[in-house]
Design a protein around this motif. Structure first.
Motif, mmCIF file in Angstrom:
data_model
loop_
_atom_site.group_PDB
_atom_site.id
_atom_site.type_symbol
_atom_site.label_atom_id
_atom_site.label_comp_id
_atom_site.label_asym_id
_atom_site.label_seq_id
_atom_site.Cartn_x
_atom_site.Cartn_y
_atom_site.Cartn_z
ATOM 1 N N PHE A 211 3.674 5.817 6.793
ATOM 2 C CA PHE A 211 2.582 5.390 5.910
ATOM 3 C C PHE A 211 2.546 3.857 5.834
ATOM 4 C CE2 PHE A 211 4.593 9.292 4.221
ATOM 5 C CZ PHE A 211 3.584 10.193 4.524
ATOM 6 N N PRO A 212 2.181 3.194 6.918
ATOM 7 C CA PRO A 212 2.246 1.730 6.951
ATOM 8 C C PRO A 212 1.304 1.047 5.973
ATOM 9 C CG PRO A 212 1.112 2.583 8.887
ATOM 10 C CD PRO A 212 1.685 3.764 8.183
ATOM 11 N N ALA A 213 0.228 1.711 5.588
ATOM 12 C CA ALA A 213 -0.722 1.080 4.677
ATOM 13 C C ALA A 213 -0.101 0.795 3.318
ATOM 14 C CB ALA A 213 -1.958 1.972 4.498
ATOM 15 N N MET A 214 0.944 1.550 2.946
ATOM 16 C CA MET A 214 1.556 1.385 1.633
ATOM 17 C C MET A 214 2.247 0.034 1.488
ATOM 18 S SD MET A 214 1.458 3.151 -1.037
ATOM 19 C CE MET A 214 2.118 2.975 -2.699
ATOM 20 N N SER A 215 2.592 -0.597 2.587
ATOM 21 C CA SER A 215 3.258 -1.897 2.528
ATOM 22 C C SER A 215 2.356 -3.018 3.031
ATOM 23 C CB SER A 215 4.541 -1.875 3.365
ATOM 24 O OG SER A 215 4.250 -1.623 4.725
ATOM 25 N N ASP A 216 1.078 -2.722 3.207
ATOM 26 C CA ASP A 216 0.124 -3.700 3.722
ATOM 27 C C ASP A 216 -0.689 -4.267 2.564
ATOM 28 O OD1 ASP A 216 -1.631 -5.247 5.108
ATOM 29 O OD2 ASP A 216 -2.377 -3.656 6.420
ATOM 30 N N GLY A 217 -0.357 -5.481 2.168
ATOM 31 C CA GLY A 217 -1.068 -6.108 1.059
ATOM 32 C C GLY A 217 -2.511 -6.441 1.356
ATOM 33 N N ARG A 218 -2.928 -6.310 2.625
ATOM 34 C CA ARG A 218 -4.327 -6.551 2.962
ATOM 35 C C ARG A 218 -5.212 -5.378 2.572
ATOM 36 N NH1 ARG A 218 -3.294 -7.743 9.157
ATOM 37 N NH2 ARG A 218 -2.135 -5.804 8.762
ATOM 38 N N GLN A 219 -4.614 -4.205 2.364
ATOM 39 C CA GLN A 219 -5.383 -3.054 1.909
ATOM 40 C C GLN A 219 -5.812 -3.285 0.465
ATOM 41 O OE1 GLN A 219 -6.333 -0.412 3.675
ATOM 42 N NE2 GLN A 219 -5.252 -1.010 5.540
ATOM 43 N N PRO A 220 -7.095 -3.119 0.143
ATOM 44 C CA PRO A 220 -7.571 -3.420 -1.215
ATOM 45 C C PRO A 220 -6.845 -2.635 -2.303
ATOM 46 C CG PRO A 220 -9.420 -3.132 0.291
ATOM 47 C CD PRO A 220 -8.204 -2.724 1.048
ATOM 48 N N LEU A 221 -6.570 -1.355 -2.060
ATOM 49 C CA LEU A 221 -5.928 -0.546 -3.088
ATOM 50 C C LEU A 221 -4.463 -0.957 -3.281
ATOM 51 C CD1 LEU A 221 -7.446 2.966 -2.277
ATOM 52 C CD2 LEU A 221 -8.138 1.331 -4.036
ATOM 53 N N VAL A 222 -3.807 -1.329 -2.198
ATOM 54 C CA VAL A 222 -2.430 -1.807 -2.310
ATOM 55 C C VAL A 222 -2.404 -3.156 -3.015
ATOM 56 C CG1 VAL A 222 -0.374 -2.494 -1.023
ATOM 57 C CG2 VAL A 222 -1.705 -0.519 -0.275
ATOM 58 N N ALA A 223 -3.360 -4.015 -2.697
ATOM 59 C CA ALA A 223 -3.438 -5.312 -3.371
ATOM 60 C C ALA A 223 -3.662 -5.125 -4.866
ATOM 61 C CB ALA A 223 -4.562 -6.143 -2.757
ATOM 62 N N ALA A 224 -4.512 -4.151 -5.245
ATOM 63 C CA ALA A 224 -4.738 -3.881 -6.669
ATOM 64 C C ALA A 224 -3.464 -3.373 -7.337
ATOM 65 C CB ALA A 224 -5.860 -2.863 -6.821
ATOM 66 N N PHE A 225 -2.716 -2.545 -6.613
ATOM 67 C CA PHE A 225 -1.445 -2.050 -7.165
ATOM 68 C C PHE A 225 -0.465 -3.196 -7.375
ATOM 69 C CE2 PHE A 225 2.899 -1.123 -5.669
ATOM 70 C CZ PHE A 225 3.359 -0.463 -6.794
ATOM 71 N N LEU A 226 -0.364 -4.103 -6.413
ATOM 72 C CA LEU A 226 0.567 -5.225 -6.540
ATOM 73 C C LEU A 226 0.180 -6.137 -7.707
ATOM 74 C CD1 LEU A 226 1.105 -6.112 -2.772
ATOM 75 C CD2 LEU A 226 2.655 -4.874 -4.299
ATOM 76 N N ARG A 227 -1.116 -6.300 -7.938
ATOM 77 C CA ARG A 227 -1.553 -7.088 -9.107
ATOM 78 C C ARG A 227 -1.179 -6.383 -10.400
ATOM 79 N NH1 ARG A 227 -6.189 -7.958 -5.804
ATOM 80 N NH2 ARG A 227 -7.274 -6.252 -6.876
ATOM 81 N N ALA A 228 -1.361 -5.055 -10.425
ATOM 82 C CA ALA A 228 -0.994 -4.299 -11.628
ATOM 83 C C ALA A 228 0.510 -4.350 -11.866
ATOM 84 C CB ALA A 228 -1.462 -2.848 -11.486
ATOM 85 N N LYS A 229 1.282 -4.332 -10.797
ATOM 86 C CA LYS A 229 2.742 -4.436 -10.926
ATOM 87 C C LYS A 229 3.135 -5.787 -11.502
ATOM 88 C CE LYS A 229 7.037 -4.226 -8.249
ATOM 89 N NZ LYS A 229 7.581 -5.458 -8.873
ATOM 90 N N LYS A 230 2.512 -6.842 -11.007
ATOM 91 C CA LYS A 230 2.818 -8.181 -11.493
ATOM 92 C C LYS A 230 2.509 -8.309 -12.975
ATOM 93 C CE LYS A 230 1.881 -13.056 -10.502
ATOM 94 N NZ LYS A 230 1.121 -14.010 -9.626
ATOM 95 N N THR A 231 1.398 -7.725 -13.410
ATOM 96 C CA THR A 231 1.019 -7.782 -14.825
ATOM 97 C C THR A 231 1.998 -7.000 -15.680
ATOM 98 O OG1 THR A 231 -1.325 -7.991 -14.221
ATOM 99 C CG2 THR A 231 -0.822 -7.286 -16.473
ATOM 100 N N ALA A 232 2.349 -5.780 -15.249
ATOM 101 C CA ALA A 232 3.287 -4.958 -16.016
ATOM 102 C C ALA A 232 4.658 -5.622 -16.098
ATOM 103 C CB ALA A 232 3.396 -3.571 -15.389
ATOM 104 N N ASP A 233 5.117 -6.203 -15.000
ATOM 105 C CA ASP A 233 6.420 -6.883 -15.013
ATOM 106 C C ASP A 233 6.409 -8.079 -15.962
ATOM 107 O OD1 ASP A 233 7.317 -5.067 -13.174
ATOM 108 O OD2 ASP A 233 7.093 -6.398 -11.440
ATOM 109 N N ALA A 234 5.274 -8.791 -16.002
ATOM 110 C CA ALA A 234 5.196 -9.975 -16.855
ATOM 111 C C ALA A 234 5.158 -9.599 -18.336
ATOM 112 C CB ALA A 234 3.957 -10.794 -16.487
#
Length: 277
Positions: free
Chosen positions: A109-132
């Motif tokens: 599932f390579p898309a799960m680690s691809d920050g260029r994918q819009p949904l993965v990018a949205a997840f990484l932003r949500a992670k950053k917010t929750a961590d903060a």
């Protein structure tokens, strides 16, 4: 106008491929619209489930009215809620790290680690917010507004992960070309040899090197994922010193046999009476 109809009469046969192309485009648009609609419905469903869980967590699984609110019990309820949010936060992070650190999952599932994918990018932003927004501990003095913000952030984090994971599992390796998919398949097969405990260390080392070669330029492995994989490949290495350490008994016994054997090989008399006669 007459010239147009004369031209149309000469090329009337073009209507068939044009109609076929138009029909194919319409079907493709219809399939895309259906997938987008299903994705929106799935997003709304997941959000509704998270919102329900948030409300239950906020009120301890029961409806709280204004007449029964106890301000002295608020810190206890807040601590309990934070503990539950910490647990959910950590579970989502662990599920994400399972993709990040498991090379087999990265290949599947390579898309799960691809920050260029819009949904993965949205997840990484949500992670950053929750961590903060995460408090230092459940016992930390946190305002009710901060707890509410963290509650919403964890909910958004969970929703974003669910959506990104579903999309990655749907895509799999379809975003790669056919030659690239063949390289990923070879890497997946070689990976099985690289972590196979029944294989020799030399076989595993060669397979590991070939895995890295096949993935080069296709999937970027994090340093943590490389460390985890190298530990799996070198799992037999600690067993080799242990095997050598288990041999001291015969090795130690060797010096004991040498003194006994030496007198036999070099006796005090090399000739015996009567043998030279």
């Amino acid at each position: 106008m007459q010239e147009f109809w004369q031209w149309a009469g000469s090329f009337w046969w073009l209507i068939f491929p044009i109609m076929g192309m138009a029909g194919g485009a319409a079907k493709a648009w219809e399939r895309g619209a259906k997938r987008r609609h299903e994705r929106r419905l799935e997003t709304l469903r997941v959000k509704a489930e998270i919102k329900t869980a948030q409300l239950e967590a906020r009120h301890g699984g029961r409806r709280v009215g204004p007449s029964v609110v106890d301000t002295t019990a608020a810190p206890v309820a807040s601590n309990t809620l934070l503990e539950r949010l910490f647990t959910e936060h950590d579970e989502i992070t662990a599920r994400w790290l399972d993709y990040e650190l498991d090379v087999a999952k990265l290949i599947a599932f390579p898309a799960m680690s691809d920050g260029r994918q819009p949904l993965v990018a949205a997840f990484l932003r949500a992670k950053k917010t929750a961590d903060a927004l995460r408090p230092a501990s459940a016992d930390a003095e946190v305002s009710e507004q901060r707890v509410s913000e963290y509650l919403d952030a964890v909910g958004a984090y969970a929703v974003a992960f669910e959506i990104a994971e579903k999309d990655a599992r749907r895509l799999r390796t379809t975003t790669f070309t056919e030659p690239e998919r063949k390289r990923l398949d070879r890497a997946q097969q070689l990976l099985k040899v690289a972590v196979d405990e029944s294989a020799t260390q030399a076989e595993r080392n060669v397979a590991y090197k070939r895995v890295r070669d096949e993935l080069d330029g296709l999937i970027l492995l994090s340093d943590e994922a490389v460390q985890v994989l190298e530990k799996q490949v070198a799992r037999e290495l600690p067993a080799q010193p242990a095997a050598a350490a288990s041999d001291p008994t015969p090795a130690a016994a060797e010096p004991e046999r040498i003194p006994v054997a030496e007198p036999k090989q070099t006796p005090p008399q090399r000739t015996f009476p009567g043998t030279e006669a």
